[in-house]
Design an enzyme around this catalytic site. Structure first.
Site, PDB file in Angstrom:
ATOM      1  NE  ARG A  55      -1.853  -2.204   2.856  1.00  0.00           N
ATOM      2  CZ  ARG A  55      -2.335  -3.347   2.529  1.00  0.00           C
ATOM      3  NH1 ARG A  55      -3.690  -3.633   2.106  1.00  0.00           N
ATOM      4  NH2 ARG A  55      -1.494  -4.420   2.604  1.00  0.00           N
ATOM      5  CB  THR A  56       3.206   2.742   2.471  1.00  0.00           C
ATOM      6  OG1 THR A  56       2.248   2.129   3.598  1.00  0.00           O
ATOM      7  CG2 THR A  56       3.697   4.016   2.853  1.00  0.00           C
ATOM      8  CE  LYS A  83      27.089  -5.327  -5.877  1.00  0.00           C
ATOM      9  NZ  LYS A  83      27.473  -4.366  -6.945  1.00  0.00           N
ATOM     10  NE  ARG A 105       6.913   0.950   5.167  1.00  0.00           N
ATOM     11  CZ  ARG A 105       5.795   0.450   5.240  1.00  0.00           C
ATOM     12  NH1 ARG A 105       5.186  -0.742   5.059  1.00  0.00           N
ATOM     13  NH2 ARG A 105       4.403   1.191   5.741  1.00  0.00           N
ATOM     14  CG  HIS A 133       3.185   4.621   8.803  1.00  0.00           C
ATOM     15  ND1 HIS A 133       3.151   5.358   7.481  1.00  0.00           N
ATOM     16  CD2 HIS A 133       2.638   3.259   8.264  1.00  0.00           C
ATOM     17  CE1 HIS A 133       2.986   4.663   6.640  1.00  0.00           C
ATOM     18  NE2 HIS A 133       2.570   3.293   6.981  1.00  0.00           N
TER      19      HIS A 133
HETATM   20  C1  NCD Z   1       1.231  -0.670   8.708  1.00  0.00           C
HETATM   21  C2  NCD Z   1       2.728  -0.669   8.522  1.00  0.00           C
HETATM   22  O1  NCD Z   1       3.406  -1.039   7.722  1.00  0.00           O
HETATM   23  O2  NCD Z   1       3.292   0.020   9.372  1.00  0.00           O
HETATM   24  N1  NCD Z   1       0.580  -0.873   7.241  1.00  0.00           N
HETATM   25  C3  NCD Z   1       0.627   0.220   6.192  1.00  0.00           C
HETATM   26  O3  NCD Z   1       1.450   0.944   6.248  1.00  0.00           O
HETATM   27  N2  NCD Z   1      -0.617   0.194   5.760  1.00  0.00           N
HETATM   28  C4  NCD Z   1       0.586  -1.712   9.470  1.00  0.00           C
HETATM   29  C5  NCD Z   1       1.207  -2.913   9.700  1.00  0.00           C
HETATM   30  O4  NCD Z   1       2.055  -3.464   8.988  1.00  0.00           O
HETATM   31  O5  NCD Z   1       0.465  -3.977  10.103  1.00  0.00           O
END
Ligand code: NCD
Length: 319
Positions: A55-56, A83, A105, A133
């Site tokens: 998703r993100t 590496k 991320r 997040h």
């Molecule tokens: C979350 C995450 O990655 O922090 N999901 C997301 O970004 N939609 C929550 C999760 O992994 O449960």
């Protein structure tokens, strides 16, 4: 607004309202036949993902592209990170290629904070370890406002947020959830009353310092909730046994149709995804008309468009 978005605490009430209002305006772009604005033409957004994401990552990519930015997707797998290249060297390389914003991320809490010390562009935290997040919190706030938003102005003409006084209950694996922390910070900034519900083993140690209430009894909280947000049980981050069995967890903290009936009739069910259907949330709850789970994904694009637009100075360029 600050140059970087590392924590939901970086956003004042005014900043958050500005992002939500901008997102509401940008939402109309997504329903047009041509879903593109020229605003960020010539700007480059790098997606730097060290952890898996569906998703993100795609949501940031769609958001940047709808604003006409160039997007570079960098995933740690298959790159020189494999590496042994350090985060710092990777970041400096990407910046030398002209990144105006880096969306990161990372599995380590604090990585986006360090990155912001090394680069001159904007850094946007797309999830760091179990820490934060913030754009998930923004899309959650946007979704709540869209479904339940109260008056955005009070009787004296003061600007309300649409979330003032709403009761939000966040349930489950709070310990490993960066979403829970960012949601508590942002939703409380926007005037919501947040309660966390979890087994004692999945409640973070310092939670008493967070701006929220704490409960261990889901059935007691449901009748007074406007929003119930279920969290994924994050097995990949669990290093010990935090609950006896999945069955036991589901019995105490899972949301099924019977429990959903305890909620007020206009209350909504949220989940950031990915879901463990049949663990924290029953399939028929996830697919019910009270669930906003699919809307949250769509709103993710809109909320991230608003963040990129405001952070990369789209507003100034357009005026
Ligand atoms: C979350 C995450 O990655 O922090 N999901 C997301 O970004 N939609 C929550 C999760 O992994 O449960």
């Amino acid at each position: 607004m600050k140059r970087h978005l590392i924590s939901a605490a970086d956003l004042s009430r005014e900043d958050a309202i500005e992002i939500l209002d901008t997102a509401a305006e940008l939402a109309s772009v997504s329903s047009r036949p041509i879903r593109k604005l020229p605003t960020l033409r010539g700007r480059t957004v790098v997606n730097l993902f060290y952890e898996d994401s569906t998703r993100t990552r795609t949501s940031f990519e769609a958001a940047a592209k709808r604003l006409s930015a160039d997007v570079i997707n960098f995933s740690a797998k298959g790159s020189s990170v494999a590496k042994g290249e350090s985060l710092k060297d990777t970041a400096l390389t990407l910046e030398a290629m002209g990144a105006d914003a880096i969306v990161i991320r990372h599995g380590a809490s604090g990585a986006p904070h360090r990155l912001a010390e090394w680069v001159t562009g904007s850094v946007i935290n797309a999830g760091d370890g179990t820490h934060e997040h913030p754009t998930q919190a923004l899309l959650d706030a946007f979704t709540i406002r869209q479904r339940l938003g109260g008056p955005q102005q009070d009787g004296d003409g003061h600007r309300g947020t649409g979330l003032d006084g709403l009761r939000v209950t966040i349930v489950g694996d709070v310990l490993h959830s960066r979403v829970a922390r960012s949601d508590v910070l942002l939703l409380s900034t926007l005037g919501a009353e947040v309660t966390l519900v979890a087994p004692p083993t999945l409640m973070p140690y310092a939670v008493s310092t967070w701006p929220c209430e704490i409960s261990y009894d889901l059935d007691r909280e449901l009748p007074k909730s406007d929003v119930v947000m279920m969290l994924r049980v994050q097995r990949e981050r669990m290093t010990a046994a935090y609950f006896p069995t999945v069955r036991e967890y589901r019995r105490r903290y899972g949301l099924d149709v019977g429990r959903m009936a305890l909620m007020p009739s206009r209350a909504i069910v949220m989940h950031p995804g990915p879901m463990n259907r049949g663990v924290e949330i029953a399939a028929d709850v996830a697919d019910s008309s009270r669930s906003t789970i699919v809307e949250q994904v769509g709103n993710g694009v809109t909320a991230r468009m608003a963040v990129l637009y405001l952070m990369l100075g789209g507003a100034e360029e357009n005026s």
